[in-house]
Design an enzyme around this catalytic site. Structure first.
Site, mmCIF file in Angstrom:
data_model
loop_
_atom_site.group_PDB
_atom_site.id
_atom_site.type_symbol
_atom_site.label_atom_id
_atom_site.label_comp_id
_atom_site.label_asym_id
_atom_site.label_seq_id
_atom_site.Cartn_x
_atom_site.Cartn_y
_atom_site.Cartn_z
ATOM 1 N N SER A 70 2.061 1.457 12.493
ATOM 2 C CA SER A 70 2.439 2.161 11.266
ATOM 3 C C SER A 70 1.180 2.557 10.498
ATOM 4 O O SER A 70 0.062 2.292 10.942
ATOM 5 C CB SER A 70 3.297 1.244 10.386
ATOM 6 O OG SER A 70 2.495 0.203 9.867
ATOM 7 N N PHE B 207 -1.631 2.101 7.717
ATOM 8 C CA PHE B 207 -2.348 0.926 7.197
ATOM 9 C C PHE B 207 -2.351 -0.245 8.180
ATOM 10 O O PHE B 207 -2.495 -1.396 7.799
ATOM 11 C CB PHE B 207 -1.770 0.450 5.852
ATOM 12 C CG PHE B 207 -1.464 1.584 4.920
ATOM 13 C CD1 PHE B 207 -2.496 2.357 4.411
ATOM 14 C CD2 PHE B 207 -0.170 1.895 4.570
ATOM 15 C CE1 PHE B 207 -2.231 3.423 3.568
ATOM 16 C CE2 PHE B 207 0.108 2.956 3.732
ATOM 17 C CZ PHE B 207 -0.922 3.723 3.225
ATOM 18 N N GLU C 285 -5.421 10.182 15.268
ATOM 19 C CA GLU C 285 -4.256 10.884 14.707
ATOM 20 C C GLU C 285 -3.526 11.686 15.802
ATOM 21 O O GLU C 285 -3.113 12.825 15.595
ATOM 22 C CB GLU C 285 -4.684 11.823 13.567
ATOM 23 C CG GLU C 285 -5.415 11.140 12.428
ATOM 24 C CD GLU C 285 -4.504 10.389 11.446
ATOM 25 O OE1 GLU C 285 -3.274 10.291 11.699
ATOM 26 O OE2 GLU C 285 -5.028 9.892 10.442
ATOM 27 N N CYS D 64 4.107 -6.065 5.680
ATOM 28 C CA CYS D 64 5.177 -5.540 4.825
ATOM 29 C C CYS D 64 4.851 -5.839 3.364
ATOM 30 O O CYS D 64 4.622 -6.997 3.008
ATOM 31 C CB CYS D 64 6.514 -6.184 5.203
ATOM 32 S SG CYS D 64 7.866 -5.722 4.103
ATOM 33 N N CYS E 147 7.764 -8.278 1.763
ATOM 34 C CA CYS E 147 8.038 -9.674 2.091
ATOM 35 C C CYS E 147 6.915 -10.372 2.860
ATOM 36 O O CYS E 147 7.004 -11.562 3.123
ATOM 37 C CB CYS E 147 9.343 -9.781 2.875
ATOM 38 S SG CYS E 147 9.164 -9.238 4.584
ATOM 39 N N CYS F 8 8.516 -4.119 6.966
ATOM 40 C CA CYS F 8 9.070 -4.726 8.174
ATOM 41 C C CYS F 8 10.417 -4.063 8.485
ATOM 42 O O CYS F 8 10.932 -3.275 7.691
ATOM 43 C CB CYS F 8 9.246 -6.231 7.975
ATOM 44 S SG CYS F 8 10.576 -6.625 6.841
ATOM 45 N N CYS G 79 13.147 -4.698 5.698
ATOM 46 C CA CYS G 79 12.877 -4.034 4.417
ATOM 47 C C CYS G 79 12.918 -2.518 4.593
ATOM 48 O O CYS G 79 13.329 -1.795 3.690
ATOM 49 C CB CYS G 79 11.534 -4.487 3.843
ATOM 50 S SG CYS G 79 11.515 -6.257 3.434
HETATM 51 ZN ZN LIG Z 1 9.689 -6.973 4.730
#
Ligand SMILES: [Zn+2]
Length: 208
Positions: free
Chosen positions: A22, A24, A94, A150, A153, A182, A185
């Site tokens: 993902s 970052f 990229e 995440c 959390c 995550c 979330c």
């Molecule tokens: Zn999460």
């Protein structure tokens, strides 16, 4: 995950390595780390990225912590074939923004004995596979999935959730516009976005 377990810095050892994850998650940092090692081993390195990514600089692969490496912006990924002559290692950053020809290009380079190291987003903001990444993952000799954390959390992040309303797949992001989440979330956030979009549309339709 054993990311040191490559054939390593051997010359003329064609292979494809994909680093995905993902936003970052440190993909570009990992690309730069491998390229630095190859450079220490006196390998000739070329780095390419799609031209549309000019967030920081037109000539450098620049990661979010400003660790940079000189690179060539490319319009059409087929140009990488011509521009890679004489190099031992080719880095592509990229990669999700290139078209589907990229897997052909990378395979051709690997068959020529070039080590190809690709970094790219595995999924777009909807959680859908991004551009040529699925094919690249399929043809890779080695895949490394890296993870952000995440922000809700603290679990390992799964996808990049877009914080602004915009349906275009390509929207170059900074920390203000995306958050790593995550799977749990991310699912909650997407459902909440749908509810908000529905109520916003209702709001606009009724001119309330
Ligand atoms: Zn999460």
């Amino acid at each position: 995950m054993n990311i040191e377990n490559f054939a390593g810095e051997n010359r003329h050892h064609g292979r494809i390595e994909v680093i995905c994850g993902s936003m970052f998650s440190g993909k570009t940092e990992e690309l730069i780390r491998r390229l630095k090692r190859a450079k220490f081993a006196k390998q000739n390195i070329a780095i390419f990225k799609p031209k549309l990514d000019n967030r920081y600089s037109d000539v450098d692969v620049v990661s979010h912590d400003h660790n940079s490496f000189h690179s060539t912006p490319i319009d059409n990924c087929a140009d990488i074939l011509k521009l890679s002559a004489g190099y031992d290692v080719v880095g592509i950053d990229e990669a999700q923004f290139f078209d589907d020809k990229l897997s052909y290009v990378c395979n051709t380079l690997a068959f020529r004995g070039i080590r190809v190291i690709i970094a790219g987003l595995d999924m777009d903001f909807r959680g859908e596979p991004f551009g040529p990444m699925p094919s690249l993952l399929a043809i890779a000799d080695e895949v490394t999935k890296v993870h952000a954390i995440c922000v809700k959390c603290g679990a390992l992040a799964y996808a990049s959730h877009r914080l602004v309303r915009n349906d275009k797949q390509v929207m170059l992001g900074e920390k203000m516009e995306y958050e790593p989440l995550c799977r749990n979330c991310f699912q909650k956030a997407i459902e909440e976005d749908k509810r908000n979009a529905l109520s916003k549309d209702l709001f606009e339709d009724n001119n309330l």
